[in-house]
Design a protein around this motif. Structure first.
Motif, PDB file in Angstrom:
ATOM      1  N   PRO A   9     -54.307  23.245 -38.486  1.00  0.00           N
ATOM      2  CA  PRO A   9     -54.639  24.315 -37.369  1.00  0.00           C
ATOM      3  C   PRO A   9     -53.406  25.233 -37.220  1.00  0.00           C
ATOM      4  N   SER A  10     -53.831  26.554 -36.595  1.00  0.00           N
ATOM      5  CA  SER A  10     -52.828  27.573 -36.704  1.00  0.00           C
ATOM      6  C   SER A  10     -53.646  28.482 -35.569  1.00  0.00           C
ATOM      7  N   CYS A  11     -52.799  29.080 -34.687  1.00  0.00           N
ATOM      8  CA  CYS A  11     -53.265  29.992 -33.561  1.00  0.00           C
ATOM      9  C   CYS A  11     -53.633  31.177 -34.149  1.00  0.00           C
ATOM     10  N   SER A  12     -53.252  31.510 -35.484  1.00  0.00           N
ATOM     11  CA  SER A  12     -53.883  32.859 -36.051  1.00  0.00           C
ATOM     12  C   SER A  12     -55.381  32.824 -36.148  1.00  0.00           C
ATOM     13  N   TYR A  13     -56.133  31.767 -36.351  1.00  0.00           N
ATOM     14  CA  TYR A  13     -57.380  31.535 -36.590  1.00  0.00           C
ATOM     15  C   TYR A  13     -57.950  30.688 -35.603  1.00  0.00           C
ATOM     16  N   CYS A  14     -57.698  30.387 -34.320  1.00  0.00           N
ATOM     17  CA  CYS A  14     -58.119  29.821 -33.315  1.00  0.00           C
ATOM     18  C   CYS A  14     -59.328  30.725 -32.377  1.00  0.00           C
ATOM     19  N   LYS A  15     -60.290  30.043 -31.761  1.00  0.00           N
ATOM     20  CA  LYS A  15     -61.130  31.113 -31.119  1.00  0.00           C
ATOM     21  C   LYS A  15     -60.537  31.128 -29.628  1.00  0.00           C
ATOM     22  N   HIS A  16     -59.488  30.627 -29.375  1.00  0.00           N
ATOM     23  CA  HIS A  16     -58.964  31.139 -28.050  1.00  0.00           C
ATOM     24  C   HIS A  16     -57.771  32.012 -27.986  1.00  0.00           C
ATOM     25  N   GLY A  17     -57.459  32.479 -29.391  1.00  0.00           N
ATOM     26  CA  GLY A  17     -56.380  33.655 -29.616  1.00  0.00           C
ATOM     27  C   GLY A  17     -56.971  34.834 -30.090  1.00  0.00           C
ATOM     28  N   CYS A  18     -55.986  35.704 -29.895  1.00  0.00           N
ATOM     29  CA  CYS A  18     -56.253  37.258 -30.450  1.00  0.00           C
ATOM     30  C   CYS A  18     -54.780  37.611 -30.743  1.00  0.00           C
ATOM     31  N   GLN A  19     -54.704  38.230 -32.096  1.00  0.00           N
ATOM     32  CA  GLN A  19     -53.258  38.535 -32.675  1.00  0.00           C
ATOM     33  C   GLN A  19     -53.252  39.890 -32.065  1.00  0.00           C
ATOM     34  N   VAL A  20     -51.788  39.969 -31.434  1.00  0.00           N
ATOM     35  CA  VAL A  20     -51.396  41.029 -30.898  1.00  0.00           C
ATOM     36  C   VAL A  20     -50.106  41.757 -31.591  1.00  0.00           C
ATOM     37  N   SER A  21     -49.739  41.053 -32.462  1.00  0.00           N
ATOM     38  CA  SER A  21     -48.430  41.552 -33.401  1.00  0.00           C
ATOM     39  C   SER A  21     -48.263  40.777 -34.807  1.00  0.00           C
ATOM     40  N   PRO A  22     -47.760  41.232 -35.590  1.00  0.00           N
ATOM     41  CA  PRO A  22     -47.782  40.523 -37.068  1.00  0.00           C
ATOM     42  C   PRO A  22     -47.301  39.059 -36.830  1.00  0.00           C
ATOM     43  N   ASP A  23     -46.573  38.576 -35.870  1.00  0.00           N
ATOM     44  CA  ASP A  23     -46.050  37.253 -35.745  1.00  0.00           C
ATOM     45  C   ASP A  23     -46.561  36.720 -34.201  1.00  0.00           C
ATOM     46  N   ARG A  24     -47.148  37.361 -33.482  1.00  0.00           N
ATOM     47  CA  ARG A  24     -47.578  36.595 -32.153  1.00  0.00           C
ATOM     48  C   ARG A  24     -48.936  36.869 -31.952  1.00  0.00           C
ATOM     49  N   VAL A  25     -49.596  35.764 -31.108  1.00  0.00           N
ATOM     50  CA  VAL A  25     -50.988  35.729 -30.682  1.00  0.00           C
ATOM     51  C   VAL A  25     -51.065  35.513 -29.156  1.00  0.00           C
ATOM     52  N   ALA A  26     -52.038  36.116 -28.599  1.00  0.00           N
ATOM     53  CA  ALA A  26     -52.120  36.033 -27.239  1.00  0.00           C
ATOM     54  C   ALA A  26     -53.329  34.857 -27.114  1.00  0.00           C
ATOM     55  N   CYS A  27     -52.861  33.704 -26.655  1.00  0.00           N
ATOM     56  CA  CYS A  27     -53.695  32.641 -26.261  1.00  0.00           C
ATOM     57  C   CYS A  27     -54.285  32.418 -24.922  1.00  0.00           C
ATOM     58  N   ILE A  28     -55.401  32.140 -24.602  1.00  0.00           N
ATOM     59  CA  ILE A  28     -56.295  32.093 -23.266  1.00  0.00           C
ATOM     60  C   ILE A  28     -55.568  30.936 -22.948  1.00  0.00           C
ATOM     61  N   LYS A  29     -55.324  29.806 -23.454  1.00  0.00           N
ATOM     62  CA  LYS A  29     -54.694  28.530 -22.848  1.00  0.00           C
ATOM     63  C   LYS A  29     -53.175  28.338 -22.838  1.00  0.00           C
ATOM     64  N   ARG A  30     -52.362  28.816 -23.594  1.00  0.00           N
ATOM     65  CA  ARG A  30     -51.031  28.886 -23.780  1.00  0.00           C
ATOM     66  C   ARG A  30     -50.149  30.280 -23.585  1.00  0.00           C
ATOM     67  N   GLY A  31     -50.833  31.364 -23.709  1.00  0.00           N
ATOM     68  CA  GLY A  31     -50.178  32.606 -23.525  1.00  0.00           C
ATOM     69  C   GLY A  31     -49.721  33.192 -24.823  1.00  0.00           C
ATOM     70  N   ILE A  32     -48.544  33.951 -24.914  1.00  0.00           N
ATOM     71  CA  ILE A  32     -48.097  34.529 -26.201  1.00  0.00           C
ATOM     72  C   ILE A  32     -47.329  33.354 -26.830  1.00  0.00           C
ATOM     73  N   VAL A  33     -48.030  33.155 -28.175  1.00  0.00           N
ATOM     74  CA  VAL A  33     -47.304  32.146 -29.127  1.00  0.00           C
ATOM     75  C   VAL A  33     -47.186  32.682 -30.259  1.00  0.00           C
TER      76      VAL A  33
END
Length: 68
Positions: A9-33
């Motif tokens: 599992p990785s937030c980079s390819y989770c359906k709840h997230g969207c990559q916002v920078s090279p090392d960060r993902v905006a997650c619907i469930k957890r915020g910026i991770v």
């Protein structure tokens, strides 16, 4: 392979997230991770994952042609 069963599992390819920078993902469930974070709500989205590139074929530098 994209659809193998033992994907870590990785937030980079989770359906709840969207990559916002090279090392960060905006997650619907957890915020910026970070992209390598994961949580119990992980849901795999195969369209977001980039599989590893295949290894290059190593060819020896022999001068002799291939024979059987």
């Amino acid at each position: 392979m994209i659809f193998r069963s033992n994907i870590e599992p990785s937030c980079s390819y989770c359906k709840h997230g969207c990559q916002v920078s090279p090392d960060r993902v905006a997650c619907i469930k957890r915020g910026i991770v970070f992209i390598y974070d994961a949580c119990p709500k992980f849901a795999y989205d195969p369209l977001k994952r980039r599989p590893e590139r295949p290894r290059k074929l190593v060819i020896s530098d022999k001068d002799e042609p291939f024979t059987l």
